[in-house]
Design a protein around this motif. Structure first.
Motif, mmCIF file in Angstrom:
data_model
loop_
_atom_site.group_PDB
_atom_site.id
_atom_site.type_symbol
_atom_site.label_atom_id
_atom_site.label_comp_id
_atom_site.label_asym_id
_atom_site.label_seq_id
_atom_site.Cartn_x
_atom_site.Cartn_y
_atom_site.Cartn_z
ATOM 1 N N ALA A 273 -92.027 -13.548 -20.639
ATOM 2 C CA ALA A 273 -91.209 -14.150 -19.580
ATOM 3 C C ALA A 273 -90.621 -13.042 -18.717
ATOM 4 N N SER A 274 -90.021 -13.437 -17.615
ATOM 5 C CA SER A 274 -89.452 -12.459 -16.689
ATOM 6 C C SER A 274 -88.364 -11.626 -17.338
ATOM 7 N N SER A 275 -87.756 -12.136 -18.399
ATOM 8 C CA SER A 275 -86.743 -11.385 -19.129
ATOM 9 C C SER A 275 -86.660 -11.920 -20.553
ATOM 10 N N ASP A 276 -86.116 -11.097 -21.436
ATOM 11 C CA ASP A 276 -85.813 -11.577 -22.786
ATOM 12 C C ASP A 276 -84.310 -11.715 -22.967
ATOM 13 N N GLN A 277 -83.569 -11.792 -21.832
ATOM 14 C CA GLN A 277 -82.112 -11.894 -21.868
ATOM 15 C C GLN A 277 -81.629 -12.983 -20.921
ATOM 16 N N VAL B 219 -97.650 -13.935 -30.270
ATOM 17 C CA VAL B 219 -96.326 -13.910 -30.899
ATOM 18 C C VAL B 219 -95.317 -14.642 -30.028
ATOM 19 N N PRO B 220 -94.298 -15.246 -30.628
ATOM 20 C CA PRO B 220 -93.250 -15.899 -29.840
ATOM 21 C C PRO B 220 -92.487 -14.879 -28.997
ATOM 22 N N TRP B 221 -91.904 -15.351 -27.916
ATOM 23 C CA TRP B 221 -91.094 -14.514 -27.038
ATOM 24 C C TRP B 221 -89.630 -14.802 -27.330
ATOM 25 N N GLN B 222 -88.913 -13.782 -27.792
ATOM 26 C CA GLN B 222 -87.507 -13.954 -28.137
ATOM 27 C C GLN B 222 -86.627 -13.822 -26.897
ATOM 28 N N ILE B 223 -85.642 -14.701 -26.788
ATOM 29 C CA ILE B 223 -84.710 -14.705 -25.653
ATOM 30 C C ILE B 223 -83.292 -14.681 -26.212
#
Length: 701
Positions: A507-511, A587-591
């Motif tokens: 995604a564009s960010s993980d935050q 893998v999942p994307w952590q946010i």
């Protein structure tokens, strides 16, 4: 037509003309030396066999007077054919086969032996030849040709497997594309055997078999052992290797082979310690280079073909007139390397050899120069190597390149496209012998934001895989904690491993930053699907509800205000919860859901050697810093940009609540006022003014 077939045909065309000339020379040599004593012994051994193909090694011992220029002839009993040869030009006419010397092994002294090898094809059976003739004289194992033939032949069983069964593993020697493909993925034992002066000097523990077994269990198929030899040998002219050091290297090589690795060894920091003086000290460097590789090849002459030699790490030269001379001196050394290894015989006669570009750089000029070397050497078992540490501004966080953006990706794609079109598409395999980002390090947290680094890893894996490039990650301890045998960041390793076989969504960010006070609103991110599809979001063991907790419109993922309110909890500063975006593969994307307030700073005083700005981060993280003089011009080092280099010029200390300005920053700052702009990952900015007067520095908000 396969890549291997293309390469064989390209080599064969060049060999045919040389064969006719060499045969004429051999015939003339026999004619004028008919009165010389002649005799020879041949050892023919099949080292590997698979359905329809085989690899053979041939040792020719001259028992007569010295000869200069040789031709060995024999007939295959079962109609076998030679498809590819090395250390000799091997051709066939009907059942008759002839091997003619290479330029570097034409001379055979009395009782000396030369070796060559080849890949061949067979049908029905693979009966070994029993009669050989050297320069027209039958080899009987004695002088004069009166004794019965004594060619030594290794036992060869008829195949018992179906022709539909694929070749055995490892691939047969002489097939570099298959060998390099089998080496994927690879791992570097960095800052260890290459450390100066010894194995533990740069902070890593002694290498153990348990470490190697662990790395193998993590899915790595090859290991590169960077080795600096310059501190472990005696004086000229012999440059005798320290037996204890050589035994230690051999122990680690043997452990690695026992674990099932392909193993690559080289001359590592020797490149800048002494090899770089070759242009102005050719005789001494050549003698030292020869001595080291002669001893190394002798030590590993009969080791498994899964051991690979790399001539020089990151070759570089001082005192040259420019790249043309650089290319020539590298060509000289690489040719010497190939000659030494091949002439040493045994498994070295067919061992995969790896040649670097100048600086192991992938600019087109460097690639073209190495291509010219391959064309000159005409050795069928070579591979090329380059290194890749990413787009430099992004890899060190300078010039505002805090994100993995289109420019950073284009640098990656362009590099991999060049090496593929220059080498792989022509049948020459490529090993990315080192790769990572320069300043990603567990000792320097925050230089590269974690999510942006994960995007880089995902892209490297994908773009290397679809171009058939073998990658060997550089790990000097920043990825694997060797004392505890665990990954320092499991998510980073998970992305490594997944990228070897498939893509992952990001995604564009993980935050997601949420103000600590005030109304909570919905938050949106742009998905980079990378060919996947979003399957849903999860928090802990609970799936979030599409339409209630989040919505998806095209590539836009939006967390509803209600979901953000729940996830941010009591809104304490920092990460309050982490959710996962799960995709159809990878893998999942952590946010991370983060609560913050705008950072604040306070006045300070200090010196150019020690200056820190009091900073209350209040849940935020520093992304980068700009520096400008009062007239708007760029201040400090790298004055081509206002954005300074993270950690080298400035560094956050979250525990001490300060931002440190480094002496390296002040080394290039003029007296007077400088305005600093700090950019944070939430999007917040702070402005701070420092004033320098000699070594004294004051700062105000």
């Amino acid at each position: 037509m396969s890549l291997q077939r293309i390469r064989r045909e390209r080599l064969r065309v060049g060999m045919l003309a040389g064969t006719m000339a060499a045969l004429l020379v051999a015939w003339m040599m026999v004619a004028v030396s008919a009165q010389a004593a002649a005799g020879c012994r041949v050892a023919y051994a099949i080292s590997a066999q698979w359905p329809g193909g085989f690899t053979a090694n041939v040792d020719v011992t001259n028992l007569g007077d010295p000869i200069n220029g040789w031709s060995l002839a024999w007939a295959f009993p079962s109609g076998q054919r030679v498809t590819q040869g090395w250390n000799a030009t091997v051709t066939s006419a009907g059942s008759q086969t002839t091997a003619v010397n290479a330029s570097y092994n034409a001379a055979i002294a009395t009782n000396a032996t030369v070796s060559f090898g080849f890949n061949g094809s067979w049908t029905g059976s693979n009966t070994a030849p029993t009669s050989f003739a050297l320069n027209g004289v039958t080899c009987t194992g004695g002088v004069g040709g009166t004794s019965p033939p004594t060619a030594s032949v290794s036992p060869t069983a008829s195949p018992t497997v179906s022709p539909s069964v694929p070749p055995t593993t490892p691939p047969p020697s002489g097939n570099p594309m298959a060998t390099v493909a089998a080496m994927q993925p690879g791992w570097n034992l960095g800052n260890t055997l290459d450390a100066i002066p010894d194995e533990t000097a740069w902070g890593n523990p002694l290498t153990t078999q348990a470490l190697l077994r662990h790395v193998r269990s993590q899915g790595y198929n090859s290991i590169r052992l960077p080795i600096t030899w310059s501190n472990h040998h005696g004086a000229a002219p012999s440059y005798t290797l320290d037996p204890a050091w050589l035994n230690r290297v051999r122990q680690i090589v043997d452990w690695s082979l026992a674990e099932g690795f392909y193993v690559m060894v080289n001359l590592h920091h020797d490149s800048w310690q002494w090899i770089n003086t070759y242009p102005t000290d050719q005789a001494n460097v050549t003698n030292r280079y020869r001595a080291l590789w002669t001893q190394i090849t002798a030590a590993f002459r009969n080791h498994s073909p899964k051991l690979v030699f790399e001539s020089i790490n990151e070759p570089q030269f001082a005192g040259t007139s420019g790249d043309d001379q650089n290319y020539q001196v590298l060509r000289d050394l690489n040719a010497e390397f190939v000659r030494i290894v091949r002439a040493s015989g045994g498994t070295n006669a067919t061992r995969l050899l790896v040649l670097p570009t100048l600086y192991t750089n992938a600019d087109q000029g460097r690639l073209d120069a190495l291509t010219a070397e391959f064309n000159q050497l005409r050795d069928p078992n070579l591979a090329a190597t380059v290194h890749f540490y990413g787009f430099w501004p992004f890899s060190v966080n300078i010039a505002g390149f805090t994100r993995y953006n289109a420019e950073v990706e284009q640098d990656l794609v362009g590099t991999f496209d060049r090496v593929h079109s220059t080498f792989v598409s022509r049948g020459i395999p490529v090993i990315i012998g080192e790769w990572a980002l320069l300043n990603w390090d567990h000792n320097r947290p925050g230089v590269i934001e974690r999510g942006e680094f994960l995007k880089f890893l995902e892209a490297v894996g994908h773009h290397a895989r679809i171009r058939n490039l073998t990658t060997m990650v550089w790990d000097a301890g920043q990825f694997l904690n060797r004392n505890e045998l665990r990954w320092r960041d499991q998510g980073v390793y998970d992305m490594f491993r997944t990228s070897w076989t498939t893509r992952s969504g990001t995604a564009s960010s993980d935050q997601v930053y949420v103000p600590r006070t005030g109304t909570i609103t919905s938050k949106s991110l742009t998905l980079n699907l990378n060919g996947t599809s979003l399957q849903g979001l999860r928090h802990g063991g609970t799936n979030l509800v599409n339409g209630t907790d989040y919505t998806v419109a095209g590539n836009t993922l939006t967390l509803t205000a209600a979901a953000v309110t729940r996830l941010v909890g009591n809104r304490a500063y920092g990460v309050n919860s982490t959710i996962e975006a799960r995709f159809s593969q990878g893998v999942p994307w952590q946010i991370s859901i983060i609560s913050h307030d705008p950072p604040t700073q306070a006045a300070a005083s200090g010196t150019t050697a020690s200056f820190a700005i009091p900073t209350q981060f209040r849940g935020d993280q520093l992304a980068t810093m700009e520096a400008r003089y009062a007239d708007g011009s760029n201040a400090g080092p790298a004055n081509w940009t206002s954005y300074k280099e993270f950690w080298t010029h400035f560094q956050p200390d979250y525990n001490a609540n300060t931002i440190i300005l480094k002496p390296e920053f002040f080394a290039e700052v003029n007296d007077g006022a400088v305005t600093l702009t700090f950019h944070f990952w939430s999007g917040a900015q702070t402005t701070y003014r420092i004033t320098r007067s000699g070594t004294t520095v004051t700062g105000t908000t």
